[in-house]
Design an enzyme around this catalytic site. Structure first.
Site, PDB file in Angstrom:
ATOM      1  N   ASP A 158      -3.491  18.369  52.556  1.00 58.31           N
ATOM      2  CA  ASP A 158      -2.262  17.824  53.333  1.00 58.31           C
ATOM      3  C   ASP A 158      -1.025  18.294  52.407  1.00 58.31           C
ATOM      4  OD1 ASP A 158      -0.345  16.882  55.171  1.00 58.31           O
ATOM      5  OD2 ASP A 158      -0.291  14.854  54.069  1.00 58.31           O
ATOM      6  N   LYS A 212      -3.079  21.943  56.243  1.00 56.90           N
ATOM      7  CA  LYS A 212      -1.757  21.951  56.779  1.00 56.90           C
ATOM      8  C   LYS A 212      -1.320  23.300  56.605  1.00 56.90           C
ATOM      9  CE  LYS A 212       1.378  18.973  55.448  1.00 56.90           C
ATOM     10  NZ  LYS A 212       2.598  18.101  55.158  1.00 56.90           N
ATOM     11  N   HIS A 239       0.866  -0.919   0.008  1.00 58.13           N
ATOM     12  CA  HIS A 239      -0.002  -0.115  -0.102  1.00 58.13           C
ATOM     13  C   HIS A 239       0.829   0.986  -0.037  1.00 58.13           C
ATOM     14  CE1 HIS A 239      -4.019  -1.711   0.304  1.00 58.13           C
ATOM     15  NE2 HIS A 239      -3.544  -2.065   1.703  1.00 58.13           N
ATOM     16  N   LYS A 266       0.342  10.691  62.388  1.00 55.92           N
ATOM     17  CA  LYS A 266       0.257  11.934  63.257  1.00 55.92           C
ATOM     18  C   LYS A 266      -0.903  12.708  63.319  1.00 55.92           C
ATOM     19  CE  LYS A 266       2.054  15.119  59.286  1.00 55.92           C
ATOM     20  NZ  LYS A 266       3.134  15.603  58.868  1.00 55.92           N
ATOM     21  N   GLU A 287       4.703  23.274  61.714  1.00 63.69           N
ATOM     22  CA  GLU A 287       3.652  23.043  61.078  1.00 63.69           C
ATOM     23  C   GLU A 287       2.402  22.513  62.241  1.00 63.69           C
ATOM     24  OE1 GLU A 287       4.178  18.979  58.513  1.00 63.69           O
ATOM     25  OE2 GLU A 287       3.069  18.195  60.402  1.00 63.69           O
TER      26      GLU A 287
END
Length: 2005
Positions: free
Chosen positions: A1779, A1817, A1263, A1673, A1848
């Site tokens: 977070d 956070k 082709h 935590k 934090e």
């Protein structure tokens, strides 16, 4: 071509034979002759021109004296007139311009309607078209004046050309405005009536001025159109926004500057480029990068200024110009300042503008280049004393030798043969034996010095016979020494020389008289193909007295000191040979040299390179070192001339050894110093003083001897390779990674090196200091071998790629399209060239404005402006056939008007101008070309174009649309159509013209030239051109159906060369006009033929419309639309005469795809989606890799025989024979035919050739190539710009198509789909002002028509083959002899090992183990990639997985893993130590964990493809739940640990030697079996493809075996009880701050205890988690449980969540809740909730995990993140938990503000009023800070598990009156209180798997429980490990593994011992402090471990402390 026979020897060749050059000496000669005084400079030229001028100049002088009588005219040089000529417009052509633009808009609006109709963009009635923004009523005069200037001058030149066609050498005189022109082709005079000045110049100068006017008009027109469009709708015009008035001002300032500064003024213009570069650096770089460059540049400019006046005065002394004023320094400085200011205003801090202005200096005209001066500069450079450093040269040689060794190992799997092994040390001998080489990191400069002593044996042979490939090198040659005088006009020479020359000429042979390489052979009747080899082997070239070097200026070169050297034919052929040997044998070892890449490849390389060095992708490595990067672009001053014999020979000698020659590669350095260098400019003859022998003429300007250096055009390739080797040395000495692309002296170098960022050094400074340091190093390295860097063209940058004038910054390319269209205009080629070709050129050049989404409209308007001008205005004034053309055009238009029943003439023209040229219309750019660049079928495209055009064209009568196609189908069979094999690549730019006629003309020309050749060889070959096609046709005439391609395959497999190439070689250029002038091969008859060809073309449409049969039924769809594919097929089949033929027709995307703007993924189509969320996508980078399916390449399987033995021709010939065998498989007589062809072309029988042939070719092949032969009436072609070729293996569209077409290869339909889709997005965006999010292209099945390959019947007539191949002897490739063949195929018996295993080999694949072989090959393939990745981290990172997806769908996963493991162990196995040891195995697998993640990305991409996944799940169901590479990596490594070892197939080379010797030794130890070694002759990837092919054939269907086992729900998702998993999390401790102080200095309640701890102890109780452990935590239930009870949310939204640990804890606390998860998609971070999946077993509670989103949409600080948050889950954001780690505080506020905006404006969220919460956070700052407006903080939580020294905390926010956030002191005191009062609690349950994973990732091979014995085992392992010196990639930077490991590992083991010995204690900070204080090596610990590793260390420590009794 300069004919040298005496009759025409004085033919006047203007300087235009060097394209575009304006010769100084010619101008001087003309002026001096006409004035009788010295004109530009008093030198030999002016003297000779006054005394004995050439005939032509005398004729010009007579004309001049009769026309111009005035006496007091001031004589000036041409440049002084520039300003006046440019402004001289006496008539204003404004009306014509308005008319042209208006018509262009009309024509364009029709094209625009077509596009809008196809794209389904409906325009509203009150807004007719965007074209109205271009208002013809207010064309600014800075556009119209240039049009008028150009129009008038062009008219004059055309008039002159018409005259000249009638009578050669005519002179025309005419006044335009205030200037009088006298024009002739051998000189022009210009007189200004206004300023009373007169000037003399060459014809080229006038042409240059005309071109400059045209360029300025084009540029200004573009700027005006673009600005008008952009002003009304941003994005319609170009990206750049230059201001037209300013551009015009720049032209004027520079013109006036040049007009006063004369020719010297161009030295300033040349510096503009640098100035623009400094502007670019100022935009893209930081100050320290750009200022240095800018200062150098400005100093350079001022220096040039200071010198100018002196230079000019020196030159004009003693000439007519002496009295003219020269401006003072201050005046020029002011003008220059004005010009630079204008440039700066134009750039306007916009990079696109700057890139666009880079073309600027070609718009100011061109200086006259003074040839002698240039030559003197060359001479000076060569006499400079060089001081070279011996050590540097030795290192250079060593690096060069190492490159060659590497090259041999990579291609031949062995070292080259070495004469003196004893010079090598033991280490190198080890590499020699192992057939490998060390990696860059293990090298030192000592190694280079050691290698420099190596001597090679001969590896490559010099070709025995000269073949045409060598000859066909279009290089001009110099006449031999005794005929050198043929260069100058005879009048210029003294009489005695003239007489002696005539005599010499008479006596010398024909071949010596020519100036072209090809004729040098053609005219040689004693030519012998073996001569060259003798000449070289006997080294005759070294003492050849006939050698002479003539220097000529380079075309269009602005600088002085660049000349082009030509040598006589005999020497030239030696040079051609040397270059050819280098290119074939050595260049492949140096991938950095750009000489071997094409434009498209180059562009791809640049894209990759700029992508890699983009500032955005910088990152740190695992040691937390910043990887500093910079790019340096250097330009070496006088690169070629700086080389001396000493510097060339260090490497040339090595190449000589490899070829077994002596001094062949630097022979010129040995001969040239003894020859005479002479300047061979026609009008610059030397002062001879009557001496004939040039060796005896005294040295003077333009003639010298003892040339020491190199010269342009000598051994560029060798020098480039030396530069690469030099950079290798620099890289090793400085321990940096260098990636370079070199092109001779132009080098673009990227450096990178990990550095530690200390105090006060930021990333920019680190990059800068690296750049400066490396620039110095590179400069010094070059200095040591005698080179100097150019100051003004060497710059450093952080992120700017600049190579061959293309600028890329931040990975985005700035294409500067205006530069490409400056030359667009009528008759863009030459007079005789077809008007059609001219139209094609306008079309393809204007298309440049559309590429990369620039601007469709500007391109349309400009294109149609010039096309209309060409067809409707210029055609009348065609010098040869103006009247006929115009008549024919009017006739065609009249017929069209009648056929379609159109009333207004303008409407007819609009229609005709949009009918494609294939059907005889005026549109060279068929619709598809704006959307994709390549097409398999031009005919279908043209039909589709017509169908869309007639659909939107409203002015035609009813039914005429259908009639048109009926007329098309009722075209008569074309009597003259024969199977023409086109001579050109069908993808070439510009049209095929009429393929048949062109090849006829070519053939006529070539045949007559060749048959005149006295050289027997060529005479015979000439017959080929007249007969070959007919003869080849006869061979296959009995075979039906005739497949157009079949003929072509036959044609290629017989040894022919293409005629086109030979024509070009003879005539020197591609234009027919040149054929006319330069060869006698074409006569008046041919001119008539060319004219009639043009007329035929113009009348095509009228011929089509003249017959229309009504009874034809057109194939239509249900909705009445035409099925274009079928129309085209019918047409193709009907237009062949009396042949049963297979026409392969392919669909056009324009009609076979429906475009739908929808985001539904259910649509069965090809989806193109937008990759960024900005409103527009302009100038943005797309996705880095295509995002649909995998790309497929044509893969030919060739055995791993020693390919080095074959020449390029032999390889090509083998391929052609392979094709033939493949196409005609099963046809009678094929074997005998092939046998005859093999013997005729390769000299050996088919039986011997068979093992060398490629193994298979894909179905696609037929082709793909069939369209290159088509019927005569429909030639057409497109430029290849971007080809994309995709498999849609996995998309739903595949099912639909497979149902219809079965296994037929449907790629053909889609090879442009993606490309088209992207362009559509871009065009829609331009037209509507915003880009669609997604579009789906849905295939329309009835439009897609794919034919199966035909079955051939009948048999071959092979008797003709012998005749054809014997007629062709010079063209035949080299013969293969049996010895060579034996070398390639026979296993060598030498070196048989005594070891029993080595001798017993058998094939791995024996026919029954298909699946096993496939799995093994693929496993080995991936292992191979691993080793490649570890060895050299190269710039051209390949997408290894591409093209292998289908293969993996058939694997047996168990075998795969087993072989993978075995091969891995062998590759990485121990040095020392018992390989069977369990620890050793672990060690190798752990090393795999550290491999660079890019490997895992590739690997997972392939294995996780749906069809491969389906297969692998038969072996392990878990794969269904894997997402992302990190999860995949863990899963795969688990499998590796548990799998068994398997047999591995080993690759052998041609000599049947094992390739990987050392690995096999380990393998034999490992398996300890007596069975023979299993081998394979193919390399692994080829083997995999071949076997997949076989498997598919066997099962004959594509689909992968369906799943045989049913899956229970429990298998897919193991049931995990959330409440039980809760035990893995420790209890948390926190303090809630309610009413806190807002004063920052508050000391209330501060505790006195301050802990001094260095380690991250907060991780002490998190050993149950691997990827993240936030949930240890903070807990939602503990902190805000009451709030959650009240809200009762069903869905929690987690953003910025990382690995999802907090989400996992929340899921355990609230077993019924669902989740939406988002995390920033960053290459280095997790953006998949791995931890969540690990804890909860599956993902079915996460409703929306953010799959498929782009990076922006997962970034909480971007608006789009919040826009798409409800894309699946339609619940309100009652509680959002964030977070995310923000880089700075502003990002936190950005996120909060966006949350507030969202919840206040979103339909879903607003229903809850203000009752929405964000728990996020926050890192407190020193002072207290106010929240954004209407956001209120309710409470702050301080966590015990947060870092002690940080600030934090977690804040709960809601909507309400805004208040303050807590400050640092507040949070800190609360933290200390928690630290003093509380212990860390331990989780109730220990998850052993997690603990083990933590241990392993900390120290590979560390097992639980950790006790004394385990640590001793680890220490023992360390001593074993230290033998390893391989290189690993750790976090993106490469390290020597053994050092890295021992440092890290000993540090870790020491700490763990300390913990073992310490007592058990309460887990609180008092205890932690004690642990740290009692450990002596804290500093070492902190230095050697990165932060992530320290966290892991503490987790493991926690586990050990917890498990203490």
């Amino acid at each position: 071509m300069d004919p040298l026979n005496e009759g025409v020897v004085n033919v006047y060749l203007t300087d235009s034979y060097l394209k575009g050059v304006i010769s100084f000496s010619e101008t001087n000669a003309i002026g001096s002759c006409l004035l009788g005084k010295h004109y530009l400079k008093k030198d030999n030229t002016s003297k000779v021109a006054i005394e004995s001028p050439v005939v032509e100049h005398i004729r010009l002088r007579n004309a001049f004296q009769t026309r111009i009588k005035e006496k007091n005219l001031r004589v000036v040089e041409p440049v002084n007139m520039q300003s006046e000529v440019m402004r001289n417009s006496y008539t204003c052509e404004l009306n014509l311009l308005k008319q042209l633009i208006t018509r262009s808009k009309d024509i364009s609006s029709l094209k625009l309607d077509m596009i809008c109709d196809w794209l389904q963009l409906k325009s509203t009635s009150e807004n007719p078209s965007v074209l109205k923004f271009v208002d013809v009523r207010c064309i600014p005069d800075w556009v119209s004046t240039w049009f008028s200037s150009w129009y008038n001058l062009n008219k004059l030149i055309l008039e002159f050309r018409r005259e000249e066609v009638a009578c050669t050498g005519s002179i025309i005189c005419k006044t335009i405005g205030s200037i009088m022109f006298i024009i002739s082709s051998f000189g022009c005079v210009i007189k200004s009536n206004k300023s009373k000045r007169i000037s003399f110049m060459t014809y080229n100068q006038v042409l240059t001025w005309k071109d400059v006017m045209l360029s300025r008009f084009n540029a200004n027109l573009c700027v005006w159109i673009s600005n008008s469009l952009n002003k009304n709708q941003e994005g319609l015009g170009l990206r750049s926004n230059l201001q037209g008035a300013l551009v015009n001002k720049l032209y004027e300032i520079v013109d006036s500057m040049l007009s006063v500064c004369s020719n010297e003024g161009f030295t300033l213009v040349k510096e503009f480029e640098g100035f623009i570069m400094s502007e670019i650096l100022k935009i893209t770089e930081h100050a320290q990068f750009s200022t240095r460059f800018r200062n150098t540049l400005l100093n350079g400019l001022v220096d040039q200024l200071a010198k100018m006046r002196g230079l000019n005065r020196k030159r004009v002394s003693g000439t007519v110009l002496e009295g003219n004023q020269y401006p003072m320094y201050e005046t020029t400085l002011a003008t220059l300042g004005g010009a630079l200011k204008t440039i700066r205003l134009l750039v306007n801090k916009n990079l696109d503008n700057a890139a666009e202005l880079y073309y600027i200096f070609r718009i100011f005209g061109h200086p006259m280049v003074e040839e002698r001066e240039a030559m003197d500069a060359v001479r000076l450079n060569n006499e400079i004393t060089k001081i070279l450093k011996l050590e540097s040269l030795t290192e250079l040689r060593g690096a060069f030798i190492l490159r060659i060794i590497k090259g041999f190992v990579d291609t031949n799997k062995r070292w080259p043969k070495i004469k003196n092994l004893k010079v090598l040390s033991r280490r190198w001998i080890m590499y020699f034996k192992a057939k490998s080489y060390p990696s860059q990191l293990e090298l030192s400069s000592q190694d280079f010095l050691e290698l420099a002593g190596v001597q090679f044996e001969q590896e490559f042979a010099i070709p025995e016979r000269t073949n045409l490939e060598m000859v066909l090198n279009d290089k001009a040659i110099s006449p031999p020494k005794n005929l050198i005088w043929s260069v100058f006009p005879k009048n210029y020479l003294p009489t005695n020389i003239r007489e002696r020359f005539t005599e010499e000429m008479f006596n010398s042979s024909e071949k010596l008289k020519t100036r072209r390489v090809l004729e040098y052979y053609l005219k040689d009747n004693k030519f012998d193909q073996n001569d060259l080899k003798k000449y070289v082997v006997r080294q005759e070239y070294l003492g050849d007295k006939e050698h002479v070097v003539s220097l000529t200026g380079k075309e269009r070169e602005l600088s002085v000191g660049r000349m082009f050297a030509m040598q006589p034919g005999k020497q030239r052929q030696v040079q051609i040979l040397a270059e050819k040997l280098l290119a074939d044998n050595i260049v492949p070892f140096f991938p950095e040299t750009l000489t071997k890449y094409g434009d498209l490849e180059l562009q791809r390389i640049m894209e990759i390179k700029s992508e890699l060095s983009s500032v955005k992708s910088r990152r740190n490595d695992s040691y937390n070192n910043y990887i500093a990067r910079a790019s340096i672009v250097t330009d070496l001053s006088k690169f070629n001339q700086a080389f001396r014999y000493e510097t060339s020979s260090v490497c040339a000698d090595v190449v000589d050894e490899l070829h077994g020659t002596q001094s062949l590669f630097c022979w010129l350095h040995l001969t040239v110093p003894l020859t005479t260098m002479i300047c061979t400019y026609r009008h610059a003859p030397p002062e001879t003083e009557g001496v004939y022998d040039i060796d005896k003429i005294k040295e003077q300007s333009g003639l010298y001897r003892f040339h020491m250096g190199g010269i342009e055009g000598w051994c560029q390739k060798l020098w480039t390779m030396e530069a690469v080797s030099l950079l290798d040395v620099v890289s090793v000495k400085n321990r940096v990674q260098l990636t370079s692309l070199l092109n001779g002296d132009n080098q673009s170098i990227d450096v990178s090196k990990p550095v530690r960022l200390s105090q006060g050094v930021d990333e920019v400074k680190a990059d800068y200091s690296l750049a400066v340091k490396m620039l110095k190093e590179i400069r010094n390295a070059y200095k040591d071998i005698g080179h100097k860097l150019k100051e003004g063209e060497t710059y450093i940058s952080r992120d700017l790629q600049f190579m061959s004038k293309v600028i890329q910054s931040e990975g985005v390319m700035h294409p500067s399209p205006i530069k490409k269209i400056l030359r667009v205009g009528p008759w863009i080629n030459t007079i005789l060239d077809d008007i059609k070709t001219s139209a094609e050129s306008i079309g393809s050049l204007c298309q440049e404005l559309e590429f990369r989404g620039e601007s469709l409209l500007v391109s349309l308007i400009l294109r149609n402006f010039w096309l209309y001008e060409l067809w409707m205005h210029e055609s009348k004034s065609h010098p040869l056939a103006g009247k006929q053309l115009y008549r024919q055009l009017s006739k065609t238009l009249a017929i069209t008007q009648k056929f379609f029943g159109i009333t207004k003439e303008t409407d007819v023209v609009n229609l005709w101008m949009n009918v494609p040229m294939q059907f005889g219309g005026g549109d060279p750019v068929v619709l598809y070309r704006s959307f994709y660049r390549r097409t398999p079928d031009f005919l279908t495209e043209a039909v589709s174009h017509m169908s869309v055009l007639l659909k939107v064209y409203g002015k035609a009568k009813e039914g005429s649309k259908k009639d048109f196609f009926k007329a098309l189908l009722s075209v008569d069979k074309n009597k003259r159509a024969t199977l023409t094999t086109l001579m050109r690549d069908p993808q070439a730019v510009g049209s095929e013209r009429q393929a048949r006629v062109t090849s006829e003309i070519n053939r006529a020309a070539v045949t007559s030239v060749l048959s005149l050749s006295p050289n027997q060889l060529f005479c015979d070959s000439a017959i080929h051109y007249s007969r070959n096609e007919e003869e080849v046709g006869l061979i296959a005439q009995n075979i039906t159906p005739v497949y157009p391609h079949g003929l072509r395959v036959l044609y290629e497999s017989l040894p022919f060369h293409k005629a086109e190439k030979v024509v070009n070689m003879i005539s020197g250029t591609k234009s027919i006009t040149n054929l006319l002038q330069r060869t006698s091969a074409i006569n008046g008859e041919d001119i008539d033929r060319a004219v009639s060809m043009m007329l035929e073309n113009l009348g095509l449409l009228s011929r089509i419309l003249s017959v229309c049969q009504d009874d034809i039924t057109l194939p239509t769809k249900a909705n009445g639309d035409l099925i274009c594919c079928q129309v085209s097929r019918t047409l193709r089949e009907r237009s062949w005469d009396n042949m049963e033929i297979v026409g392969v027709t392919s669909p056009s995307i324009v009609t076979c795809m429906n475009i739908v703007y929808s985001s539904s993924s259910q649509l069965k189509g090809i989806t193109i989606e937008k990759f960024s969320t900005d409103k527009t996508t302009r100038g943005q980078r797309g996705p880095k890799s295509p995002w649909v399916g995998s790309s497929t390449q044509e893969k030919k399987l060739v055995p791993v025989y020693n390919r080095q033995i074959l020449s390029k021709q032999q390889k090509e010939q083998l391929e052609a024979i392979g094709k033939l065998r493949w196409v005609y498989k099963g046809t009678q007589g094929l074997r005998r035919l092939l046998d005859k062809i093999c013997i005729g072309s390769l000299g050996i029988s088919y039986k011997n050739v068979k093992p060398l042939l490629p193994r298979f070719m894909s179905v696609n092949f037929l082709h793909r190539l069939s369209v290159s032969s088509r019927p005569m009436e429909f030639p057409a072609s497109v430029p290849a710009y971007r080809t994309t070729n995709y498999h849609f293996d996995t998309s739903p569209v595949n099912q639909t198509l497979s149902e219809r077409f079965g296994n037929e290869d449907i790629n053909l339909v889609f090879q442009n789909a993606i490309s088209c889709g992207i362009s559509v997005m871009s065009v829609v965006e331009q037209l509507t002002g915003r880009s669609p999010k997604q579009l789906v292209m849905i295939p329309q099945l009835e439009e897609i028509d794919i034919m199966p390959p035909p079955v051939f019947l009948g048999k071959f007539d092979y008797k003709l083959v012998e005749k054809i191949s014997s007629d062709q002897h010079i063209f035949s490739p080299d013969k293969l002899d049996l010895v060579t063949l034996g070398k390639m195929l026979m296993p060598s018996t030498s070196g048989a090992k005594s070891d029993q295993f080595w001798n017993r080999k058998e094939n791995f694949f024996h026919g029954n183990n298909l699946v096993e072989s496939l799995s093994a090959a693929l496993a080995c393939h991936w292992c191979g990639i691993l080793t490649e990745q570890c060895n050299e981290n190269n710039i051209f990172r390949r997408e290894w997985g591409d093209g292998f997806v289908t293969d993996h769908a058939f694997i047996d996963f168990k075998t795969f893993v087993g072989v993978f493991k075995t091969k891995l162990l062998c590759g990485w196995g121990s040095r020392g130590g018992d390989i069977k040891d369990r620890d050793m195995i672990d060690e190798s697998i752990d090393k795999l964990i550290r491999v660079d993640n890019s490997f895992w990305r590739m690997f997972s991409k392939v294995i996780l493809e749906p069809k491969v996944r389906k297969r692998v799940m038969l072996f392990d169901v878990k794969i269904l739940s894997l997402v992302g590479y990190a999860g995949f990596k863990n899963w795969f490594i688990d499998h590796l640990r548990s799998s068994d070892l398997c047999e591995v197939p080993w690759v052998v080379n041609a000599d049947s030697e094992i390739v990987e010797v050392s690995a096999v030794k380990i393998y034999l130890q490992l398996l300890r079996v007596s069975s023979p070694l299993r081998i394979t002759v193919l390399n692994y990837s080829d083997m995999a493809h071949a076997i997949t092919r076989l498997i598919r054939r066997k099962s004959m269907h594509d689909n992968v075996p369906s799943i045989s086992r049913t899956l229970s729900p429990a298998e897919l998702a193991p049931v995990v009880e959330p409440t039980v998993q809760m035990n893995l999390f420790p209890k948390i401790t926190f303090e809630r701050l309610k009413n806190y102080e807002t004063v920052s200095g508050s000391t209330r309640g501060k505790l006195t205890r301050n802990y001094m701890v260095m380690l991250p102890w907060q991780h002490i109780n998190r050993f149950n988690f691997v990827f993240s452990s936030t949930g240890c935590k903070i807990s939602v239930k503990a902190c805000i449980g009451r709030l959650i009870q009240d809200l009762n949310p069903t869905v929690f939204y987690f953003v910025g969540e990382g690995a999802g640990n907090w989400m996992a804890r929340t899921a355990c606390e609230y077993p019924n809740a669902k989740f939406v998860y988002r995390s920033l998609k960053d290459d280095l971070d997790h953006h998949f909730p791995l931890e969540f999946q690990r804890v909860l077993g599956n993902m079915n509670r996460v409703i929306d995990g953010g799959e498929g989103l782009s990076m922006d949409t997962t970034d909480a600080t971007q608006k789009t993140h919040w826009d798409l948050i409800h894309r699946i889950c339609k619940d309100a954001l009652l509680i959002t938990l964030c977070d995310a780690e923000f880089k700075d505080r502003d990002d936190f506020f950005k996120m909060v503000t966006l949350w507030r905006k969202h919840v206040l404006s979103c339909r879903i969220c607003t229903t809850y009023g203000t009752d929405l919460y964000l728990f996020a956070k926050y890192h407190a700052k020193e002072q207290s800070i106010k929240l954004p407006y209407f956001v209120r903080s309710i409470a702050t939580y301080v966590m015990q598990g947060s870092k002690l020294s940080g600030s934090e905390c977690y804040v709960l926010l809601t909507l309400g009156h805004h208040n303050n956030l807590p400050c640092h002191g507040e949070v800190q005191s609360s933290k200390l209180k928690l630290a003093v009062c509380n212990d860390f609690s331990i989780p109730r349950k220990v998850e052993v798997k997690a603990v083990e994973a933590n241990c392993k990732s900390l120290l590979s091979g560390l097992r639980t429980p950790i006790n004394r014995a385990e640590l001793d085992r680890q220490k023992k392992m360390l001593t074993l490990r230290s033998y390893h010196s391989s290189v690993a990639t750790v976090g993106g930077s490469r390290v020597i593994e053994s050092k890295w490991l021992s440092k890290k590992a000993t540090t870790i083991i020491e700490w763990l011992e300390h913990i073992l010995n310490s007592p058990k204690g309460e887990l609180n900070y008092d205890f932690f402090e004690a642990l740290e204080n009692t450990y002596p090596n804290m500093v070492k610990l902190l230095d050697n471990l990165g932060s992530a590793e320290l966290k892991k260390l503490i987790k493991v420590t926690g586990y050990m402390l917890m498990s203490k009794k």
